[in-house]
Design an enzyme around this catalytic site. Structure first.
Site, PDB file in Angstrom:
ATOM      1  CG  ASN A 102      -0.840  -0.204   2.666  1.00 22.45           C
ATOM      2  OD1 ASN A 102       0.745  -0.785   2.355  1.00 22.45           O
ATOM      3  ND2 ASN A 102      -0.785   0.490   3.578  1.00 22.45           N
ATOM      4  CD  GLU A 112      -1.186   4.901   4.758  1.00 24.61           C
ATOM      5  OE1 GLU A 112      -2.094   4.960   5.086  1.00 24.61           O
ATOM      6  OE2 GLU A 112      -0.410   6.068   5.209  1.00 24.61           O
ATOM      7  CB  CYS A 126      -5.319  -1.350  -2.044  1.00 22.91           C
ATOM      8  SG  CYS A 126      -7.032  -0.404  -1.399  1.00 22.91           S
ATOM      9  CD  GLU A 143      -5.014  -6.227  -1.214  1.00 24.72           C
ATOM     10  OE1 GLU A 143      -5.852  -6.576  -0.107  1.00 24.72           O
ATOM     11  OE2 GLU A 143      -4.740  -4.523  -1.485  1.00 24.72           O
ATOM     12  CB  CYS A 177     -10.972  -2.331  -0.001  1.00 23.78           C
ATOM     13  SG  CYS A 177      -9.514  -1.491  -0.882  1.00 23.78           S
ATOM     14  CB  CYS A 221      -8.455  -4.814  -2.876  1.00 25.09           C
ATOM     15  SG  CYS A 221      -7.828  -3.567  -3.510  1.00 25.09           S
TER      16      CYS A 221
END
Length: 138
Positions: A41, A43, A52, A54, A85, A88
């Protein structure tokens, strides 16, 4: 689940850029060819503009010219495994053909196994785009 996929997810997790949440996540995908692609990930101060783990692994897989996932491992901190999430889950469903195993891991060693289809039952797919495309009859 093979240890090399778990190791790849664990190693890439350490490269995550998470100055806001301090919650690094690593993901590793094995494709049908046997290749492994990883993502972590990343940010951004302008939430929700991050990426993310994934999604990063899927982007790397596509950049590598592959488009079918055979197996997935996702690792995050905490005392229990963290599922992908919703976005994803949809992304994984796009590239998972058939019963693709997802191993969710926590850094304390806890793990759960599931299937992509179980993470997102009723996933939106191409059939939804083409259903009802005929003009209604008057």
């Amino acid at each position: 689940m093979s240890n090399d996929l778990i190791l790849a997810a664990s190693q890439v997790r350490l490269k995550a850029y998470v100055p806001y949440s301090n919650f690094p996540v690593g993901a590793a995908l094995r494709t049908v060819s046997g290749a492994i692609y990883v993502g972590c990930n990343v940010e951004n101060v302008a939430y929700p503009e991050g990426t993310c783990a994934e999604a990063g692994a899927i982007a790397a897989m596509c950049a590598g010219g592959e488009y079918e996932i055979a197996e997935v491992a996702v690792i995050a901190g905490g005392d229990r495994p963290v599922p992908p999430c919703g976005g994803c889950r949809q992304k994984l469903a796009e590239f998972a053909k058939g019963p693709v195993t997802v191993t969710l891991l926590a850094t304390n060693g806890a793990q759960e196994r599931t299937l992509v289809g179980d993470l997102l039952p009723g996933a939106f797919d191409l059939d939804h785009l083409t259903a009802g495309t005929e003009e209604p009859k008057a």
